[in-house]
Motif scaffolding. Structure first.
Motif, short mmCIF file in Angstrom:
data_model
loop_
_atom_site.label_atom_id
_atom_site.label_comp_id
_atom_site.label_asym_id
_atom_site.label_seq_id
_atom_site.Cartn_x
_atom_site.Cartn_y
_atom_site.Cartn_z
N ALA A 1 0.33 11.50 -6.01
CA ALA A 1 1.43 11.92 -5.29
C ALA A 1 2.42 11.74 -5.80
N GLU B 1 -4.84 11.26 1.26
CA GLU B 1 -5.75 11.77 1.28
C GLU B 1 -6.28 11.31 -0.59
N LEU B 2 -5.70 11.42 -0.85
CA LEU B 2 -6.87 9.66 -2.02
C LEU B 2 -7.52 8.95 -1.70
N ALA C 1 1.82 15.53 -6.53
CA ALA C 1 1.73 16.22 -5.71
C ALA C 1 3.32 17.03 -4.92
N GLN C 2 3.68 15.44 -4.86
CA GLN C 2 5.73 15.52 -3.98
C GLN C 2 6.79 16.34 -5.00
N GLU D 1 1.79 12.33 1.89
CA GLU D 1 0.53 13.17 2.80
C GLU D 1 -1.19 13.00 1.69
N LYS D 2 -0.35 13.41 0.47
CA LYS D 2 -1.97 13.24 -0.80
C LYS D 2 -1.64 11.80 -0.92
N THR D 3 -0.92 10.87 -0.68
CA THR D 3 -1.54 9.45 -0.25
C THR D 3 -2.55 8.63 0.44
N ALA E 1 5.15 15.33 1.14
CA ALA E 1 3.88 16.03 0.29
C ALA E 1 3.48 14.90 -0.72
#
Length: 346
Positions: A270, A54-55, A273-274, A50-52, A47
């Motif tokens: 990030a 995405e941003l 989100a993790q 993936e957030k990294t 997660a």
């Protein structure tokens, strides 16, 4: 009135702009495409990565992109550092105990029963330790730099067959456990092995191992172990497995400064989100585990004995085995000092 209204509008717009989070700002720069190597499928552990990704894409208008390749599509889990060292890809997930010889200093974070008391302490300590010269040197040898920890939760055990209701029941059991956690299990009489996560299901199903030590609860569900298991522990809290995200030093060095700054700016999001991913999956998994499997809850007396025989002795053994490679005693002392400092700050 018109002038006043316009002035008021400008002031209000300025105030709103100042109050907007940094994540709303756009970062301009060149087109950069990175490939990131990991194993397994999308899950709580991925997660933060993936957030990294995405941003980074969102903040640069798609000019800086990170494509995450799952399922060992780019590299075997044990070989991600090798791939980074030759520039085969630009980023990767790494789990230290898959290849302890490649990153010996990082194994300090896998020692059993380290008091990572909450998410904030865990993040603060692990972020700060990534900057320690010994850990930096480990990554330097692979042309890599550390970005963020996977914040792996404390480990528990899950298995099939006779449940280890007492500490003596572990004797002779073949258990998937690595690093200091494996040393702790060995002291209990178990036979530790470092089976890569994607192979654990098959090993447990075939009886090659009888139990697996994994981060609670996401890893058990991610690798579908409840399907073939009959029991699990819920309060051993053996310690953590350190896995983290690394970037190729050359690839990172070639980034324009604004992209480097961006990676730092989005790190908090990030991590959030993790952590949220782990918390959410626990809420889903715990009721299912309790319904389908036998839960082993050790008594306070059993846990005290576990920590007595498999805690400090493993720490002392780790120092003795690594002191000639780096200042192991100094590194352990630095880690314990960081934990104490972080705990006081919570």
């Amino acid at each position: 009135m018109r002038i006043k209204s316009t002035a008021l509008s400008v002031a209000l717009a300025s105030a709103i702009a100042l109050s907007l989070p940094a994540l709303a700002q756009t970062v301009d720069g060149p087109t950069v495409e990175w490939n990131i190597s990991t194993w397994g499928n999308k899950r709580a552990f991925t997660a933060g990565m993936e957030k990294t990704a995405e941003l980074v894409a969102e903040r640069t208008g798609g000019k800086f992109t990170m494509k995450i390749h799952y399922g060992e599509a780019l590299s075997k889990s044990r070989e991600n550092l090798d791939g980074l060292s030759i520039g085969a890809f630009q980023g990767a997930s790494v789990c230290g105990f898959y290849h302890p010889g490649k990153n010996p200093a990082w194994s300090v974070l896998t020692l059993p029963f380290l008091p990572f008391s909450d998410w904030n302490v865990s993040r603060t300590v692990r972020d700060n330790m990534m900057k320690h010269p010994a850990l930096v040197a480990d990554m330097d040898r692979w042309n890599a730099i550390s970005y963020m920890s996977g914040l792996i939760p404390p480990n528990e055990a899950m298995g099939r067959g006779k449940p280890p209701a007492t500490l003596s029941d572990w004797k002779g059991m073949r258990v998937r456990a690595g690093g200091g956690l494996g040393d702790a299990m060995e002291i209990l009489g178990a036979v530790p092995t470092t089976v890569p996560a994607p192979d654990v299901y098959t090993s447990l199903e075939r009886g090659t191992i009888e139990a697996a030590v994994f981060p609670f609860t996401y890893a058990f569900s991610a690798y579908k172990l409840p399907e073939i298991s009959t029991w699990y522990t819920s309060n051993m809290s053996l310690g953590v497995t350190e896995c983290w995200i690394v970037f190729g030093k050359t690839a990172y060095g070639n980034l324009p400064q604004q992209y480097k700054d961006l990676l730092e700016d989005i790190k908090d999001a990030a991590y959030e989100a993790q952590i949220a991913a782990y918390v959410d999956i626990d809420k889903k998994n715990v009721p299912v585990f309790r319904e389908k499997l036998q839960e082993l809850v050790y008594t306070d007396e059993q846990l005290a004995e576990l920590r007595r025989v498999a805690g400090q002795p493993v720490w002392d053994k780790w120092v003795a085995e690594n002191q000639d490679k780096f200042d192991a005693r100094g590194l352990l002392d630095a880690l314990l000092a960081e934990i104490e400092k972080a705990q006081k700050g919570t």
